[in-house]
Design a protein around this motif. Structure first.
Motif, short mmCIF file in Angstrom:
data_model
loop_
_atom_site.label_atom_id
_atom_site.label_comp_id
_atom_site.label_asym_id
_atom_site.label_seq_id
_atom_site.Cartn_x
_atom_site.Cartn_y
_atom_site.Cartn_z
N ARG A 188 -30.53 53.74 55.12
CA ARG A 188 -30.22 54.94 55.90
C ARG A 188 -31.48 55.72 56.25
O ARG A 188 -31.42 56.66 57.05
N ARG A 189 -32.63 55.32 55.70
CA ARG A 189 -33.90 55.98 56.03
C ARG A 189 -34.67 55.26 57.14
O ARG A 189 -35.72 55.74 57.58
N ILE A 190 -34.16 54.14 57.62
CA ILE A 190 -34.87 53.34 58.63
C ILE A 190 -34.96 54.10 59.95
O ILE A 190 -33.97 54.64 60.45
N THR A 191 -36.15 54.11 60.53
CA THR A 191 -36.38 54.77 61.82
C THR A 191 -36.64 53.73 62.91
O THR A 191 -36.86 52.55 62.63
N THR A 192 -36.66 54.18 64.14
CA THR A 192 -36.98 53.30 65.26
C THR A 192 -38.37 52.71 65.11
O THR A 192 -38.59 51.52 65.34
N ARG A 193 -39.34 53.53 64.71
CA ARG A 193 -40.70 53.03 64.54
C ARG A 193 -40.73 51.90 63.50
O ARG A 193 -41.41 50.89 63.70
N MET A 194 -40.01 52.05 62.42
CA MET A 194 -39.98 51.03 61.38
C MET A 194 -39.36 49.72 61.87
O MET A 194 -39.77 48.64 61.45
N VAL A 195 -38.38 49.82 62.74
CA VAL A 195 -37.81 48.62 63.33
C VAL A 195 -38.85 47.93 64.21
O VAL A 195 -39.08 46.72 64.11
N LEU A 196 -39.50 48.71 65.07
CA LEU A 196 -40.41 48.13 66.05
C LEU A 196 -41.66 47.54 65.43
O LEU A 196 -42.24 46.59 65.98
N ASP A 197 -42.12 48.09 64.28
CA ASP A 197 -43.31 47.51 63.65
C ASP A 197 -42.94 46.67 62.42
O ASP A 197 -43.80 46.29 61.63
N HIS A 198 -41.65 46.38 62.24
CA HIS A 198 -41.15 45.48 61.19
C HIS A 198 -41.50 45.96 59.79
O HIS A 198 -41.91 45.18 58.93
N THR A 199 -41.28 47.25 59.55
CA THR A 199 -41.42 47.78 58.19
C THR A 199 -40.09 48.39 57.71
O THR A 199 -40.08 49.27 56.86
N SER A 200 -38.98 47.91 58.25
CA SER A 200 -37.66 48.46 57.92
C SER A 200 -37.22 48.14 56.50
O SER A 200 -36.37 48.82 55.94
N GLY A 201 -37.77 47.07 55.92
CA GLY A 201 -37.33 46.63 54.60
C GLY A 201 -36.13 45.72 54.62
O GLY A 201 -35.70 45.24 53.56
N LEU A 202 -35.58 45.45 55.80
CA LEU A 202 -34.41 44.57 55.90
C LEU A 202 -34.85 43.12 55.98
O LEU A 202 -35.97 42.81 56.41
N PRO A 203 -33.98 42.20 55.57
CA PRO A 203 -34.31 40.77 55.70
C PRO A 203 -34.33 40.37 57.17
O PRO A 203 -33.86 41.12 58.03
N ASN A 204 -34.89 39.19 57.44
CA ASN A 204 -34.81 38.69 58.81
C ASN A 204 -33.35 38.62 59.23
O ASN A 204 -32.95 39.21 60.23
N TRP A 205 -32.53 37.93 58.44
CA TRP A 205 -31.09 37.91 58.67
C TRP A 205 -30.35 37.98 57.34
O TRP A 205 -30.61 37.18 56.44
N GLN A 206 -29.44 38.93 57.23
CA GLN A 206 -28.56 39.02 56.07
C GLN A 206 -27.52 37.92 56.12
O GLN A 206 -27.08 37.39 55.10
N TYR B 143 -40.96 40.71 58.75
CA TYR B 143 -40.30 40.47 60.04
C TYR B 143 -38.78 40.53 59.86
O TYR B 143 -38.23 39.89 58.97
N SER B 144 -38.11 41.25 60.73
CA SER B 144 -36.67 41.45 60.57
C SER B 144 -35.92 41.46 61.90
O SER B 144 -36.07 42.38 62.70
N GLY B 145 -35.08 40.46 62.09
CA GLY B 145 -34.14 40.47 63.20
C GLY B 145 -33.03 41.48 62.96
O GLY B 145 -32.53 42.10 63.90
N GLU B 146 -32.63 41.64 61.70
CA GLU B 146 -31.57 42.59 61.39
C GLU B 146 -31.95 44.00 61.80
O GLU B 146 -31.10 44.78 62.24
N GLY B 147 -33.23 44.35 61.64
CA GLY B 147 -33.66 45.68 62.05
C GLY B 147 -33.41 45.91 63.53
O GLY B 147 -32.92 46.97 63.94
N PHE B 148 -33.75 44.91 64.35
CA PHE B 148 -33.54 45.04 65.79
C PHE B 148 -32.05 45.08 66.15
O PHE B 148 -31.66 45.80 67.08
N TYR B 149 -31.25 44.34 65.42
CA TYR B 149 -29.81 44.37 65.71
C TYR B 149 -29.22 45.72 65.32
O TYR B 149 -28.36 46.26 66.03
N LEU B 150 -29.69 46.31 64.23
CA LEU B 150 -29.25 47.65 63.85
C LEU B 150 -29.68 48.66 64.92
O LEU B 150 -28.90 49.56 65.29
N LEU B 151 -30.90 48.53 65.43
CA LEU B 151 -31.35 49.41 66.51
C LEU B 151 -30.48 49.23 67.75
O LEU B 151 -30.09 50.20 68.40
#
Length: 378
Positions: free
Chosen positions: A136-154, A179-187
């Motif tokens: 719930r703390r993930i930001t757009t910047r974290m998604v775009l630079d792949h620091t979201s902490g999410l796996p590539n794919w859950q 690197y996280s695809g899940e981050g981009f899908y959440l975005l």
């Protein structure tokens, strides 16, 4: 033997020349122009040789330098059929999809609808992150630079259960790169909620129509069936056809070199549709791209901007991204200072084996550590 057979049936088609995107006719690679230079012919032969050497059934490439683009096609849509790749053939772009998503997100930042450092949860309460206080703390910047902490794919992104599968964090957001695809899908899901638009409709409005990309979609278009390249395994056997029934901005973009070259030149290089300071953020290092789970000798040369990889080597910074879908491999590289760029789509698992040879042919001698770095990722 399979590679040899492919090499024997593969065809190479000489390039056509055009002005930079938006300044003239679209590129074509169906026949060489009478004015084709000896250097262009040598590049065509080197490109064709690289594809043959690695058993790549079909490929498209566009190289742009000094405002002039050269388009090259190679081989066949499907190793089991005779139809040859043309400039209108469409390929799976795989993770090159994410760069389009980054541009769309930055457009919304400029429009005041999105803040780079505001948690996505504040815009939309995803059921996938409801029980994960870190996510719930993930930001757009974290998604775009792949620091979201999410796996590539859950869960497999082609599994319809993805929207109901809770996301688990690997580490605290912002802690380091992964690197996280899940981050981009959440975005994506957040921006769909924010704009009230489906992802493909949003992409069509913000990117495809803006940059003359008529063959691009995040959904499989039945009207393009005859133009679809088929993916191939490393041994040359054709992969099953894949249908993208719903959009996923991390991997389902279908496009061709003409369309994506327009996007590179106009959105990434010129920054059309973005404020200059926002455009500059794409090419400023935002994370160091050092994933502790995937260390690489190339780490020292790679950083990540907002949506694109950054390679600092041989005296210049280049922006880039790679694409990796089953049976399809893609790569682009851009010099943000000069506008020189290359985009390559292949319908083969063997595509990455040819990347350095192709880059050296078109963009000059160099070590190109981005290729080594990407091969170390999941």
């Amino acid at each position: 033997m399979a590679v040899l057979a492919l090499a024997l049936v593969s065809v190479g088609i000489a390039p056509a020349l055009r002005a930079a995107p938006g300044a003239g006719d679209r590129p074509g690679c169906d026949a060489p122009p009478a004015s084709a230079s000896a250097q262009a012919q040598a590049r065509r032969e080197a490109f064709d040789a690289a594809m043959r050497a690695h058993g790549i059934p079909g490929a498209q490439l566009i190289h742009t330098r000094d405002g002039i683009s050269e388009a090259y096609c190679h081989g066949v849509l499907n190793a089991r059929a005779a139809a040859t790749v043309g400039d209108d053939t469409v390929f799976q772009a795989a993770s090159l999809s994410k760069v389009v998503a980054a541009y769309i997100a930055l457009r919304l930042v400029d429009a005041g609808q999105l803040e780079l450092d505001k948690p996505l949860w504040d815009y939309w309460q995803s059921p996938r992150t409801r029980d994960n206080p870190l996510a719930r703390r993930i930001t757009t910047r974290m998604v775009l630079d792949h620091t979201s902490g999410l796996p590539n794919w859950q869960i497999s992104p082609s599994n319809p259960a993805i929207d109901h599968t809770p996301l688990q964090s690997k580490f605290a957001p912002g802690e380091h790169y992964a690197y996280s695809g899940e981050g981009f899908y959440l975005l994506q899901r957040t921006l769909e909620h924010l704009t009230g638009s489906s992802w493909n409709a949003l992409a069509a409005r913000e990117v495809f129509s803006r940059f003359d990309m008529p063959s691009s979609s995040y959904l499989t278009d039945p009207a393009l069936h005859a133009r679809n390249a088929n993916g191939h395994a490393g041994n040359g056997s054709a992969e099953p056809e894949r249908i993208f029934a719903w959009e996923n901005t991390a991997w389902t973009l279908v496009t061709n070199a003409h369309d994506y070259d327009n996007f590179i030149q106009r959105a990434l290089y010129r920054g059309e549709g973005l404020r200059p300071d926002t455009h500059a953020l794409m090419f400023a290092p935002s994370s160091d791209a050092d994933d502790p789970a995937a260390p690489s000798p190339a780490d020292a040369f790679i950083a990540w901007g907002l949506g694109v990889g950054l390679q600092d080597a041989d005296g210049r910074r280049l922006a880039w991204h790679w694409g990796d879908n089953p049976g399809f491999k893609a790569f682009f590289m851009l010099d943000p200072a000069s506008g020189e760029s290359l985009v390559l789509f292949t319908n083969s698992e063997n595509g990455p084996a040819a990347y350095k040879q192709v880059l050296r042919t078109f963009m000059g001698p160099g070590s190109y550590p981005a290729v080594d770095w990407s091969s170390a990722q999941d």
